[in-house]
Write a protein that holds these residues in place. Structure first.
Motif, PDB file in Angstrom:
ATOM      1  N   ASP A 105       0.830  -1.195   0.000  1.00 33.95           N
ATOM      2  CA  ASP A 105       0.000   0.000   0.000  1.00 33.95           C
ATOM      3  C   ASP A 105       0.868   1.249   0.000  1.00 33.95           C
ATOM      4  O   ASP A 105       2.091   1.179   0.135  1.00 33.95           O
ATOM      5  N   GLU A 106       0.220   2.392  -0.152  1.00 34.04           N
ATOM      6  CA  GLU A 106       0.878   3.693  -0.088  1.00 34.04           C
ATOM      7  C   GLU A 106       2.042   3.803  -1.070  1.00 34.04           C
ATOM      8  O   GLU A 106       3.138   4.277  -0.750  1.00 34.04           O
ATOM      9  N   LEU A 107       1.791   3.366  -2.288  1.00 32.60           N
ATOM     10  CA  LEU A 107       2.779   3.479  -3.356  1.00 32.60           C
ATOM     11  C   LEU A 107       2.654   4.834  -4.032  1.00 32.60           C
ATOM     12  O   LEU A 107       1.554   5.388  -4.151  1.00 32.60           O
ATOM     13  N   ASP A 108       3.768   5.357  -4.494  1.00 30.34           N
ATOM     14  CA  ASP A 108       3.720   6.596  -5.265  1.00 30.34           C
ATOM     15  C   ASP A 108       3.381   6.326  -6.723  1.00 30.34           C
ATOM     16  O   ASP A 108       2.601   7.066  -7.340  1.00 30.34           O
ATOM     17  N   VAL A 109       3.958   5.264  -7.278  1.00 31.07           N
ATOM     18  CA  VAL A 109       3.806   4.972  -8.702  1.00 31.07           C
ATOM     19  C   VAL A 109       3.680   3.470  -8.909  1.00 31.07           C
ATOM     20  O   VAL A 109       4.399   2.690  -8.285  1.00 31.07           O
ATOM     21  N   VAL A 110       2.764   3.085  -9.782  1.00 36.61           N
ATOM     22  CA  VAL A 110       2.697   1.710 -10.282  1.00 36.61           C
ATOM     23  C   VAL A 110       2.808   1.768 -11.800  1.00 36.61           C
ATOM     24  O   VAL A 110       2.112   2.557 -12.453  1.00 36.61           O
ATOM     25  N   VAL A 111       3.683   0.947 -12.357  1.00 36.39           N
ATOM     26  CA  VAL A 111       3.780   0.799 -13.810  1.00 36.39           C
ATOM     27  C   VAL A 111       3.203  -0.555 -14.179  1.00 36.39           C
ATOM     28  O   VAL A 111       3.635  -1.591 -13.646  1.00 36.39           O
ATOM     29  N   LEU A 112       2.222  -0.567 -15.069  1.00 32.52           N
ATOM     30  CA  LEU A 112       1.578  -1.803 -15.509  1.00 32.52           C
ATOM     31  C   LEU A 112       2.142  -2.216 -16.863  1.00 32.52           C
ATOM     32  O   LEU A 112       2.026  -1.475 -17.851  1.00 32.52           O
ATOM     33  N   LEU A 113       2.754  -3.388 -16.895  1.00 30.14           N
ATOM     34  CA  LEU A 113       3.259  -3.980 -18.137  1.00 30.14           C
ATOM     35  C   LEU A 113       2.394  -5.196 -18.437  1.00 30.14           C
ATOM     36  O   LEU A 113       2.562  -6.257 -17.818  1.00 30.14           O
ATOM     37  N   ALA A 114       1.465  -5.054 -19.338  1.00 30.64           N
ATOM     38  CA  ALA A 114       0.500  -6.131 -19.581  1.00 30.64           C
ATOM     39  C   ALA A 114      -0.092  -5.982 -20.974  1.00 30.64           C
ATOM     40  O   ALA A 114       0.085  -4.957 -21.638  1.00 30.64           O
ATOM     41  N   GLY A 115      -0.813  -7.014 -21.392  1.00 32.32           N
ATOM     42  CA  GLY A 115      -1.540  -6.976 -22.649  1.00 32.32           C
ATOM     43  C   GLY A 115      -1.034  -7.949 -23.691  1.00 32.32           C
ATOM     44  O   GLY A 115      -1.815  -8.442 -24.512  1.00 32.32           O
ATOM     45  N   THR A 116       0.252  -8.240 -23.671  1.00 28.99           N
ATOM     46  CA  THR A 116       0.801  -9.161 -24.665  1.00 28.99           C
ATOM     47  C   THR A 116       0.132 -10.528 -24.578  1.00 28.99           C
ATOM     48  O   THR A 116      -0.245 -11.120 -25.598  1.00 28.99           O
ATOM     49  N   ASN A 117      -0.036 -11.026 -23.367  1.00 27.66           N
ATOM     50  CA  ASN A 117      -0.665 -12.339 -23.212  1.00 27.66           C
ATOM     51  C   ASN A 117      -2.158 -12.303 -23.517  1.00 27.66           C
ATOM     52  O   ASN A 117      -2.730 -13.299 -23.964  1.00 27.66           O
ATOM     53  N   ASP A 118      -2.802 -11.162 -23.273  1.00 24.11           N
ATOM     54  CA  ASP A 118      -4.206 -11.027 -23.653  1.00 24.11           C
ATOM     55  C   ASP A 118      -4.349 -11.127 -25.170  1.00 24.11           C
ATOM     56  O   ASP A 118      -5.271 -11.770 -25.680  1.00 24.11           O
ATOM     57  N   VAL A 119      -3.442 -10.481 -25.879  1.00 21.10           N
ATOM     58  CA  VAL A 119      -3.464 -10.553 -27.344  1.00 21.10           C
ATOM     59  C   VAL A 119      -3.263 -11.993 -27.801  1.00 21.10           C
ATOM     60  O   VAL A 119      -4.000 -12.508 -28.651  1.00 21.10           O
ATOM     61  N   ARG A 145      -0.125   7.430  -8.556  1.00 23.11           N
ATOM     62  CA  ARG A 145      -0.256   7.470 -10.017  1.00 23.11           C
ATOM     63  C   ARG A 145       0.024   6.102 -10.597  1.00 23.11           C
ATOM     64  O   ARG A 145       0.771   5.305 -10.007  1.00 23.11           O
ATOM     65  N   VAL A 146      -0.592   5.857 -11.762  1.00 19.05           N
ATOM     66  CA  VAL A 146      -0.392   4.599 -12.475  1.00 19.05           C
ATOM     67  C   VAL A 146      -0.040   4.913 -13.917  1.00 19.05           C
ATOM     68  O   VAL A 146      -0.702   5.742 -14.564  1.00 19.05           O
ATOM     69  N   ALA A 147       0.996   4.258 -14.413  1.00 22.89           N
ATOM     70  CA  ALA A 147       1.369   4.346 -15.825  1.00 22.89           C
ATOM     71  C   ALA A 147       1.046   3.017 -16.494  1.00 22.89           C
ATOM     72  O   ALA A 147       1.470   1.955 -16.022  1.00 22.89           O
ATOM     73  N   VAL A 148       0.274   3.074 -17.569  1.00 22.60           N
ATOM     74  CA  VAL A 148      -0.079   1.882 -18.331  1.00 22.60           C
ATOM     75  C   VAL A 148       0.745   1.884 -19.614  1.00 22.60           C
ATOM     76  O   VAL A 148       0.550   2.744 -20.486  1.00 22.60           O
ATOM     77  N   ALA A 149       1.668   0.956 -19.714  1.00 21.16           N
ATOM     78  CA  ALA A 149       2.528   0.892 -20.901  1.00 21.16           C
ATOM     79  C   ALA A 149       1.772   0.254 -22.054  1.00 21.16           C
ATOM     80  O   ALA A 149       1.097  -0.767 -21.896  1.00 21.16           O
ATOM     81  N   GLY A 150       1.878   0.846 -23.236  1.00 24.10           N
ATOM     82  CA  GLY A 150       1.247   0.279 -24.414  1.00 24.10           C
ATOM     83  C   GLY A 150       1.867  -1.046 -24.805  1.00 24.10           C
ATOM     84  O   GLY A 150       3.047  -1.316 -24.532  1.00 24.10           O
ATOM     85  N   ILE A 151       1.075  -1.887 -25.438  1.00 19.80           N
ATOM     86  CA  ILE A 151       1.558  -3.185 -25.907  1.00 19.80           C
ATOM     87  C   ILE A 151       2.475  -2.946 -27.096  1.00 19.80           C
ATOM     88  O   ILE A 151       2.082  -2.308 -28.078  1.00 19.80           O
ATOM     89  N   PRO A 152       3.712  -3.428 -27.049  1.00 22.70           N
ATOM     90  CA  PRO A 152       4.654  -3.164 -28.150  1.00 22.70           C
ATOM     91  C   PRO A 152       4.177  -3.773 -29.466  1.00 22.70           C
ATOM     92  O   PRO A 152       3.459  -4.783 -29.472  1.00 22.70           O
ATOM     93  N   PRO A 153       4.573  -3.192 -30.589  1.00 20.76           N
ATOM     94  CA  PRO A 153       4.182  -3.725 -31.903  1.00 20.76           C
ATOM     95  C   PRO A 153       4.788  -5.105 -32.153  1.00 20.76           C
ATOM     96  O   PRO A 153       6.006  -5.275 -32.101  1.00 20.76           O
ATOM     97  N   PHE A 154       3.951  -6.075 -32.418  1.00 26.85           N
ATOM     98  CA  PHE A 154       4.434  -7.436 -32.617  1.00 26.85           C
ATOM     99  C   PHE A 154       5.305  -7.569 -33.862  1.00 26.85           C
ATOM    100  O   PHE A 154       6.125  -8.492 -33.950  1.00 26.85           O
ATOM    101  N   ALA A 155       5.135  -6.673 -34.809  1.00 25.24           N
ATOM    102  CA  ALA A 155       5.931  -6.757 -36.026  1.00 25.24           C
ATOM    103  C   ALA A 155       7.417  -6.554 -35.765  1.00 25.24           C
ATOM    104  O   ALA A 155       8.256  -6.921 -36.585  1.00 25.24           O
ATOM    105  N   ARG A 156       7.750  -5.978 -34.620  1.00 22.03           N
ATOM    106  CA  ARG A 156       9.166  -5.741 -34.297  1.00 22.03           C
ATOM    107  C   ARG A 156       9.816  -6.921 -33.595  1.00 22.03           C
ATOM    108  O   ARG A 156      11.021  -6.927 -33.382  1.00 22.03           O
ATOM    109  N   PHE A 157       9.025  -7.932 -33.217  1.00 21.36           N
ATOM    110  CA  PHE A 157       9.574  -9.070 -32.487  1.00 21.36           C
ATOM    111  C   PHE A 157      10.184 -10.049 -33.492  1.00 21.36           C
ATOM    112  O   PHE A 157       9.471 -10.663 -34.278  1.00 21.36           O
TER     113      PHE A 157
END
Length: 236
Positions: A105-119, A145-157
């Motif tokens: 609890d009592e975090l200043d920032v959370v960064v969410l790295l997600a979505g690749t597995n949903d895709v 605050r929360v930062a939601v990172a975009g799912i990277p472009p799969f064409a670059r993998f």
């Protein structure tokens, strides 16, 4: 989807899943501190999938969380205490119900790295919207605050065949559009950070050609931190 393309995509998808099952174990560590020059330490959590836990690297200071913490410390001058809560293969549903409750609890920032597995699991925009909204609601009581990172472009993998990459890229674009819409509901607390522009260098990827290398995590963290630092919470 073009019915002619579906068998190719299905076959390539099965091959990719079997290949990634042999990926290196998470190696990024679960907590640490990035030193700063002065001030109260900022409390950072990185939440998400295999990129959160550092698949592709072996050192605690080589994965995303440590790299992002160093970038924030360098830009604010404050020390950053970081923690990681993640799981290889986690979808947004698992993150919402299994991983978020493990955060402090009592975090200043959370960064969410997600979505690749949903895709890759073919979870559509409606399910993504439901679970992302739920994650952000649950984080409202835990983080400034929360930062939601975009799912990277799969064409670059480099590990992903071209036909499959185009199909996954279309699905990722749809989920990223939802992420931006959901984050815009509360811009004072949530920030959507689109994937970095441009083509990454070959050294961006680790041995499995899917997860980032130490350099890849560092470049990714630098890009996201540079766009997130102006958030009011970080300048207090």
């Amino acid at each position: 989807m073009n019915p002619v393309r579906f068998p190719v995509v299905a076959a390539q998808g099965l091959w990719l899943r079997s290949t990634l099952g042999l990926a290196s174990a998470p190696g990024g560590g679960v907590s640490g501190t990035a030193p700063g020059s002065a001030g109260t330490p900022l409390r950072l959590a990185v939440l998400g999938d295999s990129t959160a836990v550092g698949c592709g690297v072996t050192g605690d200071d080589e994965a995303f969380a440590a790299a992002f913490a160093r970038e924030i410390a360098a830009r604010t001058g404050q020390p950053v205490d970081w923690q990681v809560v993640g799981q290889f293969g986690a979808t947004s549903r698992r993150i919402r119900y299994r991983l978020v409750p493990r955060l402090g609890d009592e975090l200043d920032v959370v960064v969410l790295l997600a979505g690749t597995n949903d895709v890759m699991a073919r979870r559509g925009p409606a399910l993504w919207r439901e679970d992302l909204s739920g994650i952000l609601t649950d984080l409202a009581d835990r983080a400034g605050r929360v930062a939601v990172a975009g799912i990277p472009p799969f064409a670059r993998f480099p590990a992903i065949p071209a036909t499959l990459a185009r199909y996954l890229g279309e699905r990722a674009d749809a989920l990223n559009a939802v992420s931006q819409q959901v984050c815009e509901r509360d811009p004072e607390r949530t920030t959507y950070l689109a994937p970095p522009d441009g083509t990454p260098p070959p050294e961006f990827f680790g041995a499995d050609r899917f997860h980032p290398s130490a350099l890849g995590y560092r470049l990714w963290a630098q890009d996201l931190a540079a766009r997130f630092v102006p958030a009011p919470r970080l300048s207090d």
